[in-house]
Design a protein around this motif. Structure first.
Motif, PDB file in Angstrom:
ATOM      1  N   TYR A   1      41.267  37.126  48.565  1.00  0.00           N
ATOM      2  CA  TYR A   1      39.980  37.738  48.300  1.00  0.00           C
ATOM      3  C   TYR A   1      39.525  37.241  46.937  1.00  0.00           C
ATOM      4  O   TYR A   1      40.329  37.189  45.985  1.00  0.00           O
TER       5      TYR A   1
ATOM      6  N   ARG B   1      35.729  37.225  44.456  1.00  0.00           N
ATOM      7  CA  ARG B   1      34.302  37.599  44.441  1.00  0.00           C
ATOM      8  C   ARG B   1      33.506  36.668  43.527  1.00  0.00           C
ATOM      9  O   ARG B   1      33.767  36.583  42.335  1.00  0.00           O
TER      10      ARG B   1
ATOM     11  N   TYR C   1      34.160  38.432  34.385  1.00  0.00           N
ATOM     12  CA  TYR C   1      34.644  38.132  33.051  1.00  0.00           C
ATOM     13  C   TYR C   1      35.380  36.807  33.019  1.00  0.00           C
ATOM     14  O   TYR C   1      36.192  36.515  33.887  1.00  0.00           O
TER      15      TYR C   1
ATOM     16  N   GLY D   1      34.867  31.930  42.675  1.00  0.00           N
ATOM     17  CA  GLY D   1      35.643  32.994  42.035  1.00  0.00           C
ATOM     18  C   GLY D   1      36.950  32.462  41.450  1.00  0.00           C
ATOM     19  O   GLY D   1      37.478  31.437  41.900  1.00  0.00           O
TER      20      GLY D   1
ATOM     21  N   THR E   1      40.011  33.589  41.626  1.00  0.00           N
ATOM     22  CA  THR E   1      41.145  33.584  42.558  1.00  0.00           C
ATOM     23  C   THR E   1      41.009  32.439  43.563  1.00  0.00           C
ATOM     24  O   THR E   1      42.003  31.818  43.957  1.00  0.00           O
TER      25      THR E   1
ATOM     26  N   THR F   1      32.070  47.163  39.332  1.00  0.00           N
ATOM     27  CA  THR F   1      33.215  47.976  38.893  1.00  0.00           C
ATOM     28  C   THR F   1      33.031  49.435  39.329  1.00  0.00           C
ATOM     29  O   THR F   1      33.989  50.105  39.688  1.00  0.00           O
TER      30      THR F   1
ATOM     31  N   PRO G   1      41.995  39.329  42.933  1.00  0.00           N
ATOM     32  CA  PRO G   1      41.809  39.686  41.523  1.00  0.00           C
ATOM     33  C   PRO G   1      42.413  41.058  41.275  1.00  0.00           C
ATOM     34  O   PRO G   1      42.516  41.862  42.214  1.00  0.00           O
TER      35      PRO G   1
ATOM     36  N   TRP H   1      41.014  47.360  38.877  1.00  0.00           N
ATOM     37  CA  TRP H   1      41.498  48.696  38.509  1.00  0.00           C
ATOM     38  C   TRP H   1      43.014  48.823  38.708  1.00  0.00           C
ATOM     39  O   TRP H   1      43.495  49.809  39.267  1.00  0.00           O
ATOM     40  N   GLY H   2      43.719  47.778  38.307  1.00  0.00           N
ATOM     41  CA  GLY H   2      45.188  47.871  38.277  1.00  0.00           C
ATOM     42  C   GLY H   2      45.913  47.405  39.523  1.00  0.00           C
ATOM     43  O   GLY H   2      47.138  47.305  39.529  1.00  0.00           O
TER      44      GLY H   2
ATOM     45  N   THR I   1      44.485  36.946  39.789  1.00  0.00           N
ATOM     46  CA  THR I   1      43.817  36.630  38.523  1.00  0.00           C
ATOM     47  C   THR I   1      43.328  37.941  37.918  1.00  0.00           C
ATOM     48  O   THR I   1      43.125  38.920  38.623  1.00  0.00           O
TER      49      THR I   1
ATOM     50  N   GLY J   1      43.447  40.596  31.713  1.00  0.00           N
ATOM     51  CA  GLY J   1      44.323  41.191  30.694  1.00  0.00           C
ATOM     52  C   GLY J   1      45.416  42.094  31.245  1.00  0.00           C
ATOM     53  O   GLY J   1      46.421  42.306  30.591  1.00  0.00           O
TER      54      GLY J   1
ATOM     55  N   GLY K   1      41.715  35.013  34.236  1.00  0.00           N
ATOM     56  CA  GLY K   1      40.543  34.337  34.807  1.00  0.00           C
ATOM     57  C   GLY K   1      40.113  33.107  34.007  1.00  0.00           C
ATOM     58  O   GLY K   1      39.828  32.058  34.566  1.00  0.00           O
TER      59      GLY K   1
HETATM   60  C1  LIG Z   1      35.690  45.732  40.112  1.00  0.00           C
HETATM   61  C2  LIG Z   1      36.500  45.002  39.099  1.00  0.00           C
HETATM   62  C3  LIG Z   1      37.582  45.623  38.504  1.00  0.00           C
HETATM   63  C4  LIG Z   1      38.391  44.922  37.598  1.00  0.00           C
HETATM   64  N1  LIG Z   1      39.479  45.561  37.060  1.00  0.00           N
HETATM   65  C5  LIG Z   1      40.309  44.851  36.256  1.00  0.00           C
HETATM   66  C6  LIG Z   1      41.498  45.455  35.734  1.00  0.00           C
HETATM   67  O1  LIG Z   1      41.809  46.626  35.985  1.00  0.00           O
HETATM   68  N2  LIG Z   1      42.298  44.686  34.953  1.00  0.00           N
HETATM   69  C7  LIG Z   1      42.002  43.386  34.641  1.00  0.00           C
HETATM   70  O2  LIG Z   1      42.777  42.748  33.948  1.00  0.00           O
HETATM   71  N3  LIG Z   1      40.888  42.784  35.136  1.00  0.00           N
HETATM   72  C8  LIG Z   1      40.040  43.477  35.922  1.00  0.00           C
HETATM   73  N4  LIG Z   1      38.912  42.881  36.425  1.00  0.00           N
HETATM   74  C9  LIG Z   1      38.661  41.460  36.101  1.00  0.00           C
HETATM   75  C10 LIG Z   1      39.096  40.542  37.252  1.00  0.00           C
HETATM   76  O3  LIG Z   1      40.437  40.826  37.666  1.00  0.00           O
HETATM   77  C11 LIG Z   1      39.054  39.061  36.856  1.00  0.00           C
HETATM   78  O4  LIG Z   1      37.793  38.743  36.327  1.00  0.00           O
HETATM   79  C12 LIG Z   1      39.398  38.173  38.033  1.00  0.00           C
HETATM   80  O5  LIG Z   1      39.742  36.888  37.555  1.00  0.00           O
HETATM   81  C13 LIG Z   1      38.269  38.051  39.054  1.00  0.00           C
HETATM   82  O6  LIG Z   1      38.684  37.217  40.116  1.00  0.00           O
HETATM   83  P1  LIG Z   1      37.656  36.644  41.194  1.00  0.00           P
HETATM   84  O7  LIG Z   1      36.657  35.789  40.466  1.00  0.00           O
HETATM   85  O8  LIG Z   1      38.518  35.825  42.115  1.00  0.00           O
HETATM   86  O9  LIG Z   1      37.033  37.802  41.918  1.00  0.00           O
HETATM   87  C14 LIG Z   1      38.078  43.574  37.287  1.00  0.00           C
HETATM   88  C15 LIG Z   1      36.961  42.975  37.856  1.00  0.00           C
HETATM   89  C16 LIG Z   1      36.169  43.670  38.748  1.00  0.00           C
HETATM   90  C17 LIG Z   1      34.954  43.003  39.351  1.00  0.00           C
END
Ligand SMILES: Cc1cc2nc3c(=O)[nH]c(=O)nc-3n(C[C@H](O)[C@H](O)[C@H](O)COP(=O)(O)O)c2cc1C
Length: 173
Positions: free
Chosen positions: A11, A13, A18, A29, A31, A63, A96, A99-100, A125, A128, A155
């Motif tokens: 998955y 997005r 960030y 994305g 991931t 989020t 990704p 929320w943990g 991914t 932090g 990321g």
């Molecule tokens: C809804 C949402 C919740 C997230 N919660 C966390 C989190 O709890 N801890 C963290 O380190 N990153 C969190 N992130 C950041 C994503 O894990 C990070 O940007 C990731 O690389 C996104 O991957 P993607 O581009 O494949 O979707 C969150 C991002 C989103 C959109």
């Protein structure tokens, strides 16, 4: 794991997310970038876990939706299915950290098939929090699978992660 047939199910997005501490609009994305590297290195089949209902492009809005889904223990509907899941014995599972743990869509995915006897190799991914409690959650949902130690990549580091991915993959061969 020679002679094993593998699938990369992930998955990811697109949209605002960030990257190195700033919000940017991602066309691919984070991931998905890693999923493609794993594909290049292993030749596995690929399956994108996609939701019928798309999340907002806006990061903060997403989020909020994701937090509500997590509180409600939602199971978002997915657009597609893996027809021949029985033929795979290794699943690289990518997501990704939301929320943990992984997004609720990945809960839907893991509950849609019987993973007994299969090996699941997580990759994640994050921004932090690392892999969070996602490995524990996979083990809860798939108690009869072998869940190997996952790979967590920030990321902002996905673009230069070739060696990291390659060395991690070597551990499983
Ligand atoms: C809804 C949402 C919740 C997230 N919660 C966390 C989190 O709890 N801890 C963290 O380190 N990153 C969190 N992130 C950041 C994503 O894990 C990070 O940007 C990731 O690389 C996104 O991957 P993607 O581009 O494949 O979707 C969150 C991002 C989103 C959109």
């Amino acid at each position: 794991m020679t002679n094993s047939k593998s699938l990369i199910a992930y998955y990811s997005r697109k949209g605002e997310n960030y990257l190195n501490g700033s919000i940017v609009k991602l066309l691919v994305g984070n991931t998905e970038v890693i999923a493609k590297k794993i594909q290049e290195l292993t030749g596995s089949d690929m399956f994108g876990i996609d939701t019928v209902k798309l999340y907002p492009l806006d990061y903060t809005e997403t989020t909020k939706v994701a937090a509500k889904e997590k509180t409600e223990n939602a199971r978002p509907k997915l657009t597609g299915v893996v027809d021949n899941m029985d033929s795979y014995n290794v699943i690289y599972l990518g997501y990704p950290n939301w929320w943990g743990t992984f997004p609720m869509a990945v809960f839907t995915f893991l509950e849609s098939y019987d993973f007994s006897g299969k090996t699941i190799i997580p990759f994640c991914t994050h921004e932090g929090s690392g892999i969070g409690k996602s490995e524990t959650d996979i083990k809860k949902l798939c108690p009869d699978s072998m869940v190997l130690p996952g790979l967590a990549i920030r990321g902002g580091s996905v673009a230069g992660a070739e060696n990291l991915v390659e060395n991690w993959l070597k551990q499983h061969r």
